[in-house]
Design a protein around this motif. Structure first.
Motif, PDB file in Angstrom:
ATOM      1  N   ALA A  27       9.465  11.878  -8.550  1.00 45.79           N
ATOM      2  CA  ALA A  27       9.466  12.911  -7.526  1.00 45.79           C
ATOM      3  C   ALA A  27      10.111  12.447  -6.232  1.00 45.79           C
ATOM      4  O   ALA A  27       9.585  12.647  -5.157  1.00 45.79           O
ATOM      5  CB  ALA A  27       8.032  13.372  -7.272  1.00 45.79           C
ATOM      6  N   GLY A  28      11.238  11.767  -6.298  1.00 48.11           N
ATOM      7  CA  GLY A  28      12.008  11.384  -5.122  1.00 48.11           C
ATOM      8  C   GLY A  28      11.244  10.596  -4.084  1.00 48.11           C
ATOM      9  O   GLY A  28      10.943   9.426  -4.279  1.00 48.11           O
ATOM     10  N   GLU A  29      10.925  11.237  -2.988  1.00 47.73           N
ATOM     11  CA  GLU A  29      10.244  10.568  -1.874  1.00 47.73           C
ATOM     12  C   GLU A  29       8.885  10.025  -2.307  1.00 47.73           C
ATOM     13  O   GLU A  29       8.473   8.952  -1.882  1.00 47.73           O
ATOM     14  CB  GLU A  29      10.077  11.535  -0.704  1.00 47.73           C
ATOM     15  N   ILE A  54       5.283   5.332  -3.650  1.00 58.85           N
ATOM     16  CA  ILE A  54       4.536   4.580  -4.664  1.00 58.85           C
ATOM     17  C   ILE A  54       5.081   3.156  -4.749  1.00 58.85           C
ATOM     18  O   ILE A  54       4.307   2.191  -4.774  1.00 58.85           O
ATOM     19  CB  ILE A  54       4.611   5.281  -6.036  1.00 58.85           C
ATOM     20  N   ASN A  55       6.392   3.009  -4.769  1.00 59.86           N
ATOM     21  CA  ASN A  55       6.992   1.674  -4.842  1.00 59.86           C
ATOM     22  C   ASN A  55       6.627   0.822  -3.631  1.00 59.86           C
ATOM     23  O   ASN A  55       6.363  -0.376  -3.764  1.00 59.86           O
ATOM     24  CB  ASN A  55       8.508   1.766  -5.000  1.00 59.86           C
ATOM     25  N   ARG A  56       6.587   1.418  -2.437  1.00 61.40           N
ATOM     26  CA  ARG A  56       6.174   0.675  -1.239  1.00 61.40           C
ATOM     27  C   ARG A  56       4.717   0.244  -1.350  1.00 61.40           C
ATOM     28  O   ARG A  56       4.361  -0.889  -1.008  1.00 61.40           O
ATOM     29  CB  ARG A  56       6.391   1.516   0.022  1.00 61.40           C
ATOM     30  N   SER A  57       3.863   1.139  -1.852  1.00 64.69           N
ATOM     31  CA  SER A  57       2.443   0.800  -2.026  1.00 64.69           C
ATOM     32  C   SER A  57       2.269  -0.338  -3.016  1.00 64.69           C
ATOM     33  O   SER A  57       1.466  -1.257  -2.801  1.00 64.69           O
ATOM     34  CB  SER A  57       1.653   2.018  -2.508  1.00 64.69           C
ATOM     35  N   ILE A  58       3.016  -0.297  -4.100  1.00 67.36           N
ATOM     36  CA  ILE A  58       2.945  -1.358  -5.111  1.00 67.36           C
ATOM     37  C   ILE A  58       3.414  -2.683  -4.514  1.00 67.36           C
ATOM     38  O   ILE A  58       2.798  -3.731  -4.741  1.00 67.36           O
ATOM     39  CB  ILE A  58       3.755  -0.980  -6.363  1.00 67.36           C
ATOM     40  N   SER A  59       4.475  -2.651  -3.747  1.00 68.45           N
ATOM     41  CA  SER A  59       4.984  -3.866  -3.114  1.00 68.45           C
ATOM     42  C   SER A  59       3.928  -4.482  -2.200  1.00 68.45           C
ATOM     43  O   SER A  59       3.691  -5.701  -2.230  1.00 68.45           O
ATOM     44  CB  SER A  59       6.256  -3.550  -2.328  1.00 68.45           C
TER      45      SER A  59
END
Length: 83
Positions: free
Chosen positions: A8-10, A15-20
């Motif tokens: 879902a784009g943004e 989600i990727n920032r949270s995982i990082s």
């Protein structure tokens, strides 16, 4: 750990920032993401638990939680998951 969500784009970027951030605070835990288009996501989300391999973490609309809970797909956050 495996995390899944519909692409879902943004939302995917968040989600990727949270995982990082999570991996920085928990370096021994690596998260593998599985982003899919909505139709593929729904299909995999229904079939993976039936095969004994549900995602550890997922993002989905709140409206679907009751349906998944009735099917026994969800595990309470305090329950843990012993492997």
């Amino acid at each position: 750990m495996r995390a899944t969500a519909s692409r879902a784009g943004e939302s995917t970027a968040r989600i990727n920032r949270s995982i990082s951030l999570f991996e920085q605070k928990s370096p021994k835990i690596k998260v593998k993401t599985d982003f899919q288009g909505y139709v593929s996501f729904r299909e995999k989300f229904r079939t993976q638990p039936a095969g004994g391999n549900p995602a550890d973490v997922f993002q989905n609309a709140v409206a679907f939680l009751g349906k998944y809970d009735k099917r026994g797909i969800l595990l309470g956050l305090k329950s843990g998951r012993n492997k």
